[in-house]
Design a protein around this motif. Structure first.
Motif, PDB file in Angstrom:
ATOM      1  N   ALA A  79       0.860  -1.102  -0.035  1.00  0.00           N
ATOM      2  CA  ALA A  79      -0.032   0.003   0.024  1.00  0.00           C
ATOM      3  C   ALA A  79       0.944   1.410  -0.182  1.00  0.00           C
ATOM      4  O   ALA A  79       1.805   1.083   0.827  1.00  0.00           O
ATOM      5  N   VAL A  80       0.450   2.171  -0.947  1.00  0.00           N
ATOM      6  CA  VAL A  80       1.324   3.362  -0.929  1.00  0.00           C
ATOM      7  C   VAL A  80       0.429   4.723  -0.468  1.00  0.00           C
ATOM      8  O   VAL A  80      -0.848   4.583  -0.358  1.00  0.00           O
ATOM      9  N   THR A  81       1.090   5.643  -0.262  1.00  0.00           N
ATOM     10  CA  THR A  81       0.324   6.845   0.329  1.00  0.00           C
ATOM     11  C   THR A  81       0.006   7.708  -0.863  1.00  0.00           C
ATOM     12  O   THR A  81       0.692   7.654  -1.957  1.00  0.00           O
ATOM     13  N   ASN A  82      -0.597   8.577  -0.632  1.00  0.00           N
ATOM     14  CA  ASN A  82      -1.216   9.630  -1.473  1.00  0.00           C
ATOM     15  C   ASN A  82      -0.909  10.997  -1.192  1.00  0.00           C
ATOM     16  O   ASN A  82      -1.066  11.314  -0.031  1.00  0.00           O
ATOM     17  N   LYS A  83      -0.423  11.945  -1.981  1.00  0.00           N
ATOM     18  CA  LYS A  83       0.107  13.221  -1.885  1.00  0.00           C
ATOM     19  C   LYS A  83      -1.231  14.199  -1.097  1.00  0.00           C
ATOM     20  O   LYS A  83      -1.118  14.886  -0.174  1.00  0.00           O
TER      21      LYS A  83
END
Length: 150
Positions: A79-83
């Protein structure tokens, strides 16, 4: 996967399940911050609900990270983060009982595809998996037949 209609029912006569809720706040440097490190789930079935308008789940495919697009596979993912947006996901993990023995299905083994995993009690497999750091698909080493590893 070429299974008979009710092939998995015997593994899940008494379903055990876990629930995980993930919250990823907006991150000013998403290229430097992972939401959840690369791993593969140890459950037999995982159901994921996530925000429709915020991407964040990626799978590893041919050495690159791509969006999963709902494929049903036990595959390494992260899972990656979003700006700009927060992301919330809920994962439900389904497990067989501890005493259920699991192994590759017979129809998936032949001369070109030898048996790679031994029969294991699911509870033993799961406990060994949970002791390990989330490292891709390393938890499957618990059941891997040793000659195949070399």
């Amino acid at each position: 996967m070429g299974l008979e209609k009710h092939a998995l029912v015997g593994l899940h006569n008494e379903v055990l399940h876990g629930l995980r809720v993930n919250y990823y706040p907006p991150c000013s440097t998403p290229e430097e911050v992972l939401g959840l490190s690369p791993h593969s789930d140890a459950s037999t079935i995982t159901l994921l609900m996530q925000d429709d308008d915020v991407s964040g789940l990626e799978i590893r495919h041919r050495g690159n990270w791509i969006w999963s697009n709902g494929k049903y596979k036990s595959i390494e993912h992260r899972a990656v983060t979003n700006k700009d947006k927060r992301r919330i996901s809920q994962a439900t993990f389904l497990y067989p009982r501890d005493d259920v023995e699991v192994e590759p299905f017979d129809h998936m083994i032949d001369a070109q595809n030898p048996k790679m995993y031994q029969k294991v009690r699911y509870g033993d497999y799961l406990r060994q998996s949970l002791k390990r750091k989330m490292e891709g698909k390393k938890h499957t080493d618990v059941a891997k037949i040793k000659e195949i590893e070399e």
